[in-house]
Design a protein around this motif. Structure first.
Motif, PDB file in Angstrom:
ATOM      1  N   TRP A  35      20.865 -35.242 -28.741  1.00 19.93           N
ATOM      2  CA  TRP A  35      21.577 -35.940 -27.655  1.00 19.93           C
ATOM      3  C   TRP A  35      22.869 -36.543 -28.186  1.00 19.93           C
ATOM      4  N   VAL A  36      22.759 -37.285 -29.285  1.00 18.92           N
ATOM      5  CA  VAL A  36      23.912 -38.030 -29.793  1.00 18.92           C
ATOM      6  C   VAL A  36      24.664 -37.180 -30.798  1.00 18.92           C
ATOM      7  N   MET A  37      25.859 -36.710 -30.386  1.00 20.67           N
ATOM      8  CA  MET A  37      26.754 -35.943 -31.253  1.00 20.67           C
ATOM      9  C   MET A  37      28.181 -36.361 -30.943  1.00 20.67           C
ATOM     10  N   PRO A  38      29.092 -36.287 -31.935  1.00 21.26           N
ATOM     11  CA  PRO A  38      30.489 -36.691 -31.696  1.00 21.26           C
ATOM     12  C   PRO A  38      31.184 -35.731 -30.725  1.00 21.26           C
ATOM     13  N   GLU A  39      32.170 -36.254 -29.998  1.00 20.72           N
ATOM     14  CA  GLU A  39      33.017 -35.505 -29.059  1.00 20.72           C
ATOM     15  C   GLU A  39      32.202 -34.952 -27.885  1.00 20.72           C
ATOM     16  N   VAL A  40      31.524 -33.819 -28.072  1.00 24.87           N
ATOM     17  CA  VAL A  40      30.715 -33.237 -26.999  1.00 24.87           C
ATOM     18  C   VAL A  40      29.253 -33.590 -27.256  1.00 24.87           C
ATOM     19  N   THR A  41      28.701 -34.487 -26.464  1.00 23.46           N
ATOM     20  CA  THR A  41      27.321 -34.918 -26.671  1.00 23.46           C
ATOM     21  C   THR A  41      26.354 -33.845 -26.161  1.00 23.46           C
ATOM     22  N   GLY A  42      25.097 -34.055 -26.486  1.00 22.54           N
ATOM     23  CA  GLY A  42      24.076 -33.138 -25.978  1.00 22.54           C
ATOM     24  C   GLY A  42      24.032 -33.129 -24.459  1.00 22.54           C
ATOM     25  N   LEU A  43      24.289 -34.311 -23.830  1.00 25.41           N
ATOM     26  CA  LEU A  43      24.297 -34.397 -22.375  1.00 25.41           C
ATOM     27  C   LEU A  43      25.500 -33.644 -21.792  1.00 25.41           C
ATOM     28  N   ASP A  44      26.672 -33.744 -22.487  1.00 29.18           N
ATOM     29  CA  ASP A  44      27.857 -32.995 -22.039  1.00 29.18           C
ATOM     30  C   ASP A  44      27.605 -31.494 -22.122  1.00 29.18           C
ATOM     31  N   PHE A  45      27.010 -31.068 -23.222  1.00 26.79           N
ATOM     32  CA  PHE A  45      26.680 -29.654 -23.417  1.00 26.79           C
ATOM     33  C   PHE A  45      25.712 -29.191 -22.330  1.00 26.79           C
ATOM     34  N   LEU A  46      24.732 -30.023 -22.020  1.00 28.51           N
ATOM     35  CA  LEU A  46      23.728 -29.669 -21.007  1.00 28.51           C
ATOM     36  C   LEU A  46      24.399 -29.441 -19.647  1.00 28.51           C
ATOM     37  N   ARG A  47      25.370 -30.315 -19.286  1.00 33.71           N
ATOM     38  CA  ARG A  47      26.067 -30.151 -18.007  1.00 33.71           C
ATOM     39  C   ARG A  47      26.773 -28.793 -17.938  1.00 33.71           C
ATOM     40  N   VAL A  48      27.450 -28.426 -19.018  1.00 36.70           N
ATOM     41  CA  VAL A  48      28.153 -27.131 -19.053  1.00 36.70           C
ATOM     42  C   VAL A  48      27.150 -25.993 -19.029  1.00 36.70           C
ATOM     43  N   PHE A  49      26.064 -26.136 -19.775  1.00 42.55           N
ATOM     44  CA  PHE A  49      25.040 -25.085 -19.868  1.00 42.55           C
ATOM     45  C   PHE A  49      24.468 -24.760 -18.487  1.00 42.55           C
ATOM     46  N   ARG A  50      24.237 -25.791 -17.696  1.00 39.27           N
ATOM     47  CA  ARG A  50      23.652 -25.574 -16.368  1.00 39.27           C
ATOM     48  C   ARG A  50      24.654 -24.926 -15.402  1.00 39.27           C
ATOM     49  N   GLU A  51      25.941 -24.987 -15.728  1.00 41.74           N
ATOM     50  CA  GLU A  51      26.961 -24.385 -14.859  1.00 41.74           C
ATOM     51  C   GLU A  51      27.251 -22.932 -15.225  1.00 41.74           C
ATOM     52  N   LEU A  52      26.731 -22.479 -16.357  1.00 45.64           N
ATOM     53  CA  LEU A  52      27.012 -21.111 -16.801  1.00 45.64           C
ATOM     54  C   LEU A  52      26.374 -20.083 -15.861  1.00 45.64           C
ATOM     55  N   ASP A  53      27.048 -18.953 -15.713  1.00 52.43           N
ATOM     56  CA  ASP A  53      26.531 -17.855 -14.892  1.00 52.43           C
ATOM     57  C   ASP A  53      25.562 -17.033 -15.752  1.00 52.43           C
ATOM     58  N   ARG A  54      24.282 -17.317 -15.619  1.00 53.98           N
ATOM     59  CA  ARG A  54      23.276 -16.688 -16.460  1.00 53.98           C
ATOM     60  C   ARG A  54      22.355 -15.802 -15.612  1.00 53.98           C
ATOM     61  N   GLU A  55      21.877 -14.727 -16.237  1.00 55.18           N
ATOM     62  CA  GLU A  55      20.939 -13.840 -15.537  1.00 55.18           C
ATOM     63  C   GLU A  55      19.576 -14.492 -15.419  1.00 55.18           C
ATOM     64  N   HIS A  56      19.145 -15.185 -16.473  1.00 54.98           N
ATOM     65  CA  HIS A  56      17.835 -15.833 -16.485  1.00 54.98           C
ATOM     66  C   HIS A  56      17.992 -17.335 -16.721  1.00 54.98           C
TER      67      HIS A  56
END
Length: 404
Positions: free
Chosen positions: A53-74
């Motif tokens: 969760w806690v990482m500099p610049e792009v946190t785990g929560l920030d990454f999660l938000r982007v991950f959920r927006e990705l166009d994924r097949e599965h």
């Protein structure tokens, strides 16, 4: 094999988690930052993510938000690793899209249990997607089949309508008008007439049991027995010794058809019918009624009355007998034959038109004749049903006697 992405700015922590996962047989990809993890997920197929969760610049929560927006097949299963225990922060993680959490320090047993739980979710998701794919494929195949069948039925409707080659004919002293409206693409009703001699013609109104293709095919077969173009094949016409055409008793024709239905046609269908012939010089009308509704006689003053003997349907009972009814029409009288789709027409209140309703409509249309009569007649029947689709085929035939 599921691919697992381990994201942590601590190399030591990444190596610990990755070594456990590789030992358990997983394919592991590592990222030292949230930004690197995003780039990996944009270019590679990742099944499970274990991210600090806690990482500099792009946190785990920030990454999660982007991950959920990705166009994924599965679907991708996402586990946040955190030392946070505040319920509000955990709720925020769930709201952003986290599937599960691991608390630091991470236990290998708990790590394996969380990963296995994620695998079960991913397995169910993939099975569901496959079933949905099969359902969609089957639905498309059914839709294509329906479209093909619908086109065939539309063509069948055109062919059935073509069985009525003339909607109106003027014989001089008499006029014949026809009406046919199927409740679906094709139906079991048919009306028609055929010349017999220079001063007479035959007429019929029939209704095959059931609906749809089977009834329509039977209707087409019966139409061939009353062909006007080939008297030799018409079951209701005979040849006299001098070669002239003569009408066979309608009752005898009904007996012949009954025998034909029961002995030669392998079918569970039957039909009702009114069959007759009319001499438009003398005005004599001879009809037999085989389970069909009673014909309606309308007088010059517009008053109407039913007549006929009823009778049994054709194709139900062996050795059934039928009776001929003879009446002589007076000038400017007319007779209407019709199917039970008319009298059994129902409105939204569950009330049927019945004979009294039909009689009222016909008497109200005393001044109309020919096709104009049936255009208004069909409008009035539809108005009674309050413009609902007819539950049954609606057909009728009218003979108007108007000697010159």
């Amino acid at each position: 094999m599921n691919r697992v992405l381990v994201v942590d700015d601590s190399m030591a922590q990444r190596k610990i988690l990755s070594s456990h996962l590789r030992r358990w047989g997983y394919e592991v990809v590592e990222a030292g930052s949230g930004a690197a993890a995003i780039e990996i997920c944009q270019n590679e197929e990742i099944d499970l993510v274990i991210s600090d969760w806690v990482m500099p610049e792009v946190t785990g929560l920030d990454f999660l938000r982007v991950f959920r927006e990705l166009d994924r097949e599965h679907y991708g299963y996402f586990i946040l690793v955190t030392s946070k225990s505040d319920k509000a922060e955990i709720a925020e993680g769930l709201d952003v899209g986290a599937d599960d959490f691991l608390s630091k320090p991470v236990s290998s047993d708990e790590l394996l249990a969380r990963i296995r739980a994620g695998e079960r979710i991913l397995k169910m998701e993939r099975e569901l997607m496959e079933k949905n794919r099969l359902v969609s494929k089957t639905f498309q195949e059914m839709s294509d089949l329906y479209d093909s069948l619908d086109k065939d039925l539309i063509e069948a409707q055109r062919l059935q309508q073509s069985l009525i080659r003339e909607r109106y004919r003027d014989f001089g002293n008499a006029q014949v008008s026809l009406m046919l409206k199927s409740s679906g693409h094709v139906g079991g009703d048919l009306v028609g007439f055929y010349p017999i001699t220079e001063t007479s013609f035959g007429l019929f109104s029939l209704d095959v049991s059931g609906h749809g293709v089977a009834s329509a095919l039977m209707t087409a077969r019966l139409a061939a027995y009353f062909s006007g173009s080939t008297p030799e094949q018409n079951i209701a016409i005979d040849r006299a010794e001098d070669g002239s055409c003569v009408a066979i008793s309608p009752a005898k024709v009904a007996v012949a058809l009954n025998k034909l239905m029961l002995e030669e046609m392998e079918t569970d269908l039957y039909f009702t019918m009114t069959l007759g012939h009319f001499d438009f010089v003398s005005g004599e009308l001879v009809v037999t009624q085989a389970g069909h509704p009673h014909p309606l006689l309308q007088n010059e003053d517009g008053s109407a009355e039913f007549f006929g003997e009823g009778g049994l349907p054709v194709g139900l009972i062996p050795d059934a007998t039928f009776e001929d009814v003879r009446i002589v029409l007076k000038p400017r009288q007319r007779v209407i034959l019709y199917s039970d789709g008319v009298t059994e027409c129902m409105n939204p209140d569950g009330e049927m038109l019945e004979e009294h309703g039909l009689k009222a409509i016909v008497e109200n249309l005393r001044d109309q004749s020919g096709n104009a009569f049936f255009d208004t007649f069909l409008w009035d029947v539809s108005a009674f049903s309050r413009d609902q689709d007819f539950d049954d085929d609606v057909s009728a035939l009218m003979v108007e006697f108007d000697p010159k």
